[in-house]
Design an enzyme around this catalytic site. Sequence first.
Site, PDB file in Angstrom:
ATOM      1  N   TYR A 143       0.624  -1.252  -0.172  1.00 52.18           N
ATOM      2  CA  TYR A 143       0.208  -0.292  -0.107  1.00 52.18           C
ATOM      3  C   TYR A 143       0.805   1.036  -0.061  1.00 52.18           C
ATOM      4  O   TYR A 143       0.721   2.286  -0.833  1.00 52.18           O
ATOM      5  CB  TYR A 143      -1.163  -0.368   1.071  1.00 52.18           C
ATOM      6  CG  TYR A 143      -2.543  -1.149   1.054  1.00 52.18           C
ATOM      7  CD1 TYR A 143      -3.415  -0.091   0.282  1.00 52.18           C
ATOM      8  CD2 TYR A 143      -2.093  -1.759   0.869  1.00 52.18           C
ATOM      9  CE1 TYR A 143      -4.139  -1.281  -0.298  1.00 52.18           C
ATOM     10  CE2 TYR A 143      -3.264  -3.007   1.065  1.00 52.18           C
ATOM     11  CZ  TYR A 143      -3.716  -2.611   0.233  1.00 52.18           C
ATOM     12  OH  TYR A 143      -5.380  -3.024   0.012  1.00 52.18           O
ATOM     13  N   ASP A 188      10.032  -5.698  -5.620  1.00 55.24           N
ATOM     14  CA  ASP A 188       9.597  -5.985  -4.407  1.00 55.24           C
ATOM     15  C   ASP A 188      10.109  -7.404  -5.011  1.00 55.24           C
ATOM     16  O   ASP A 188      10.728  -7.969  -5.974  1.00 55.24           O
ATOM     17  CB  ASP A 188       7.959  -6.156  -4.697  1.00 55.24           C
ATOM     18  CG  ASP A 188       7.361  -6.787  -3.373  1.00 55.24           C
ATOM     19  OD1 ASP A 188       6.812  -5.553  -2.721  1.00 55.24           O
ATOM     20  OD2 ASP A 188       7.005  -7.449  -3.266  1.00 55.24           O
ATOM     21  N   ASN A 204     -15.889   6.529  20.727  1.00 57.56           N
ATOM     22  CA  ASN A 204     -17.906   5.567  20.765  1.00 57.56           C
ATOM     23  C   ASN A 204     -18.025   5.365  22.311  1.00 57.56           C
ATOM     24  O   ASN A 204     -19.174   4.958  22.338  1.00 57.56           O
ATOM     25  CB  ASN A 204     -17.044   4.250  20.498  1.00 57.56           C
ATOM     26  CG  ASN A 204     -16.678   4.117  18.958  1.00 57.56           C
ATOM     27  OD1 ASN A 204     -17.458   4.784  18.252  1.00 57.56           O
ATOM     28  ND2 ASN A 204     -15.608   2.820  18.593  1.00 57.56           N
ATOM     29  N   CYS A 239     -12.665  19.545  39.545  1.00 55.80           N
ATOM     30  CA  CYS A 239     -13.095  19.589  38.923  1.00 55.80           C
ATOM     31  C   CYS A 239     -12.941  18.156  38.105  1.00 55.80           C
ATOM     32  O   CYS A 239     -13.699  17.013  38.190  1.00 55.80           O
ATOM     33  CB  CYS A 239     -13.428  20.470  37.435  1.00 55.80           C
ATOM     34  SG  CYS A 239     -13.981  21.736  38.128  1.00 55.80           S
ATOM     35  N   LYS A 264     -13.526  15.086  40.292  1.00 56.12           N
ATOM     36  CA  LYS A 264     -15.176  14.046  40.758  1.00 56.12           C
ATOM     37  C   LYS A 264     -15.520  14.213  39.754  1.00 56.12           C
ATOM     38  O   LYS A 264     -16.876  13.580  39.938  1.00 56.12           O
ATOM     39  CB  LYS A 264     -15.333  15.409  41.274  1.00 56.12           C
ATOM     40  CG  LYS A 264     -16.608  15.479  41.496  1.00 56.12           C
ATOM     41  CD  LYS A 264     -17.511  17.315  42.291  1.00 56.12           C
ATOM     42  CE  LYS A 264     -17.097  18.209  41.140  1.00 56.12           C
ATOM     43  NZ  LYS A 264     -18.408  18.594  40.301  1.00 56.12           N
ATOM     44  N   ARG A 291      -8.296  21.249  46.816  1.00 57.52           N
ATOM     45  CA  ARG A 291      -8.632  20.187  46.975  1.00 57.52           C
ATOM     46  C   ARG A 291      -8.520  19.276  45.593  1.00 57.52           C
ATOM     47  O   ARG A 291      -7.628  19.621  44.909  1.00 57.52           O
ATOM     48  CB  ARG A 291     -10.206  20.558  46.691  1.00 57.52           C
ATOM     49  CG  ARG A 291     -10.993  21.250  47.617  1.00 57.52           C
ATOM     50  CD  ARG A 291     -12.117  21.671  47.242  1.00 57.52           C
ATOM     51  NE  ARG A 291     -11.973  22.631  46.499  1.00 57.52           N
ATOM     52  CZ  ARG A 291     -13.584  23.781  46.012  1.00 57.52           C
ATOM     53  NH1 ARG A 291     -14.088  22.720  45.921  1.00 57.52           N
ATOM     54  NH2 ARG A 291     -12.494  24.237  44.866  1.00 57.52           N
TER      55      ARG A 291
HETATM   56  N1  LIG Z   1      -0.904   1.007   4.699  1.00 61.12           N
HETATM   57  C1  LIG Z   1      -1.367   2.282   5.579  1.00 61.12           C
HETATM   58  O1  LIG Z   1      -1.718   2.401   5.377  1.00 61.12           O
HETATM   59  C2  LIG Z   1      -0.396   2.636   5.952  1.00 61.12           C
HETATM   60  C3  LIG Z   1       0.273   4.093   6.216  1.00 61.12           C
HETATM   61  C4  LIG Z   1       1.329   4.382   6.923  1.00 61.12           C
HETATM   62  C5  LIG Z   1       2.522   3.670   7.230  1.00 61.12           C
HETATM   63  N2  LIG Z   1       2.822   2.492   7.179  1.00 61.12           N
HETATM   64  C6  LIG Z   1       3.332   1.445   7.141  1.00 61.12           C
HETATM   65  O2  LIG Z   1       4.031   1.468   6.720  1.00 61.12           O
HETATM   66  C7  LIG Z   1       4.792  -0.135   6.119  1.00 61.12           C
HETATM   67  C8  LIG Z   1       4.394  -0.731   5.192  1.00 61.12           C
HETATM   68  O3  LIG Z   1       2.950  -1.376   5.038  1.00 61.12           O
HETATM   69  P1  LIG Z   1       1.853  -1.689   3.701  1.00 61.12           P
HETATM   70  O4  LIG Z   1       0.639  -1.433   4.320  1.00 61.12           O
HETATM   71  O5  LIG Z   1       2.209  -0.684   2.501  1.00 61.12           O
HETATM   72  O6  LIG Z   1       2.364  -3.112   3.878  1.00 61.12           O
HETATM   73  P2  LIG Z   1       2.261  -4.041   2.581  1.00 61.12           P
HETATM   74  O7  LIG Z   1       2.091  -5.779   3.574  1.00 61.12           O
HETATM   75  O8  LIG Z   1       0.996  -3.974   1.706  1.00 61.12           O
HETATM   76  O9  LIG Z   1       3.440  -4.742   1.821  1.00 61.12           O
HETATM   77  C9  LIG Z   1       4.744  -4.528   2.059  1.00 61.12           C
HETATM   78  C10 LIG Z   1       5.159  -5.921   0.725  1.00 61.12           C
HETATM   79  O10 LIG Z   1       6.886  -5.507   1.094  1.00 61.12           O
HETATM   80  C11 LIG Z   1       7.335  -6.821   0.289  1.00 61.12           C
HETATM   81  N3  LIG Z   1       8.512  -7.037   0.547  1.00 61.12           N
HETATM   82  C12 LIG Z   1       8.543  -7.991   1.891  1.00 61.12           C
HETATM   83  N4  LIG Z   1      10.326  -8.328   2.148  1.00 61.12           N
HETATM   84  C13 LIG Z   1      10.593  -7.304   0.717  1.00 61.12           C
HETATM   85  C14 LIG Z   1      12.453  -7.084   0.209  1.00 61.12           C
HETATM   86  N5  LIG Z   1      12.965  -7.823   1.297  1.00 61.12           N
HETATM   87  N6  LIG Z   1      12.249  -6.598  -0.700  1.00 61.12           N
HETATM   88  C15 LIG Z   1      11.764  -5.857  -0.777  1.00 61.12           C
HETATM   89  N7  LIG Z   1      10.291  -5.820  -0.658  1.00 61.12           N
HETATM   90  C16 LIG Z   1      10.426  -6.718   0.072  1.00 61.12           C
HETATM   91  C17 LIG Z   1       6.151  -7.285   0.245  1.00 61.12           C
HETATM   92  O11 LIG Z   1       6.122  -8.093  -0.769  1.00 61.12           O
HETATM   93  C18 LIG Z   1       4.701  -6.639   0.531  1.00 61.12           C
HETATM   94  O12 LIG Z   1       4.675  -6.428  -1.082  1.00 61.12           O
HETATM   95  C19 LIG Z   1       3.975  -0.779   7.573  1.00 61.12           C
HETATM   96  O13 LIG Z   1       5.585  -0.934   8.519  1.00 61.12           O
HETATM   97  C20 LIG Z   1       3.047   0.022   7.959  1.00 61.12           C
HETATM   98  O14 LIG Z   1       2.878  -0.486   9.324  1.00 61.12           O
HETATM   99  C21 LIG Z   1       1.301   1.912   6.404  1.00 61.12           C
END
Ligand SMILES: NC(=O)c1ccc[n+]([C@@H]2O[C@H](COP(=O)([O-])OP(=O)(O)OC[C@H]3O[C@@H](n4cnc5c(N)ncnc54)[C@H](O)[C@@H]3O)[C@@H](O)[C@H]2O)c1
Length: 437
Positions: free
Chosen positions: A10, A30, A225, A268, A271, A331
């Site tokens: 993502y 990737d 919530n 406040c 309490k 208090r």
């Molecule tokens: N998803 C979100 O909205 C979001 C927002 C902010 C931060 N984050 C953070 O960003 C990071 C990534 O999140 P994401 O949701 O994109 O993860 P994801 O799981 O969607 O994607 C991770 C990708 O990394 C690849 N990968 C793994 N090992 C690899 C390597 N050695 N070389 C190259 N690629 C490799 C995987 O195949 C996968 O495609 C996390 O730490 C997450 O917490 C996510």
Amino acid sequence: MNISIFGLGYVGTVVAGCFAKAGHRVIGVDTERAKVDLINSGRSPIIEAEIEELLAAGVATGTVRATTDARDAVEATELSLLCVGTPSQPSGELDLTYIRRVCEDIGAVLRGKAARHVVVVRSTVLPGTIRDVVIPALERSSEKNFDVEFGVVMNPEFLRESTAVADFYAPPKTVIGSRNRADGELVARLYEGISAPLIHTALEVAETVKYCDNIFHALKITFGNEVGALCKSIGVDSHEVMRIFCQDTKLNLSPAYLKPGFAYGGSCLPKDLRALTWLARSRDIEIPMLSHITPSNDAQIRSALRLITSDGKRKIAVLGFAFKGGTDDLRESPIVTVVEALLGKGCELRLFDPYVNTARLVGANRRYIEGHIPHIAKLMVASAEEAVAGVDTVLIGNINTAYAPALATLTAEQRVIDLTSSGKASATAARYERLVG
Ligand SMILES: NC(=O)c1ccc[n+]([C@@H]2O[C@H](COP(=O)([O-])OP(=O)(O)OC[C@H]3O[C@@H](n4cnc5c(N)ncnc54)[C@H](O)[C@@H]3O)[C@@H](O)[C@H]2O)c1
């Protein structure tokens, strides 16, 4: 700039498409061949508004390509952005397998690369991960020295899935954590043209900010919530309540009350929390988060007591013991609770608070002091200087510049514990400690 992006999930996919549109040359990496093939055919491996168009345009103009080969990507670029996953283990601990592996892959290429390279961590990692895991892994595999031969920067990502591309162009802020400002400045160049506050800070601060952000968001949702559940049980429109609540940008949606320091108190907050949690119990409504605010506040008082008694010294001065500066109201003052616990442990105390002293003289708070806490009243002295003379420890209970002359008389053998944690309040030779970091 020439940038490689490791991890085309993502975050990596969105960042690849958006940086390419901004005019940078992007190589995505990737380990999953299918994602690489999709990007090279101008398609997106994730569902997200606008991203497919950005990638298609980038591939068509040659500003985006993808590969499974880390060597190809690192050699052709000056910056590598780490966007690999950092999932949870069953214990909650982060699984850093992907982070370690990608550092080993990049480091192996850096071993033979002459030009300086900067690794930019965009994955969410716990504070200290870059220092303890990322830098050592890169140093081991590259056989090079961090800072001297390669740089590491923390640049957390704040985009939200479903509005990720829009968030990329209008982020709430850009945070760049580095040890070496020149590396931070290099990364800042990626964001030229994006109008958001640009903040340079330390590596560990940047790692921590990302967690504070996400946890605060979770806390806000839970707050809404729990208010909603309570309102439903009493027939009140929670949306109307929260709509009005959110209009207060002075005390509610604001930096007010967000400075780490000492426990709350006064006439406040304790309490009103008791009343609201009682109301929920009486309606059989579960509000676990709101119910844990008082225990958390009590824990802060216990933590102050542990710090104060940690050196076994017993002569203690307290400067400021009303529940906050600028008032004589005692208090439910948490500092009075600390004083009572210290008395129970046999400590010798002298207390000074200019507001409480005045109140005592003019009688505004006199009945309360003499009726409820006469044992405290007996410990009060007439000046800050008198309070601190010859004591082992000085507790600063609330902020007041009037304490400065007394603090200036302290020696290196004395210790100041600042419960307000507001910073070194004034020049003092004494050892100075804050309750929180
Ligand atoms: N998803 C979100 O909205 C979001 C927002 C902010 C931060 N984050 C953070 O960003 C990071 C990534 O999140 P994401 O949701 O994109 O993860 P994801 O799981 O969607 O994607 C991770 C990708 O990394 C690849 N990968 C793994 N090992 C690899 C390597 N050695 N070389 C190259 N690629 C490799 C995987 O195949 C996968 O495609 C996390 O730490 C997450 O917490 C996510």
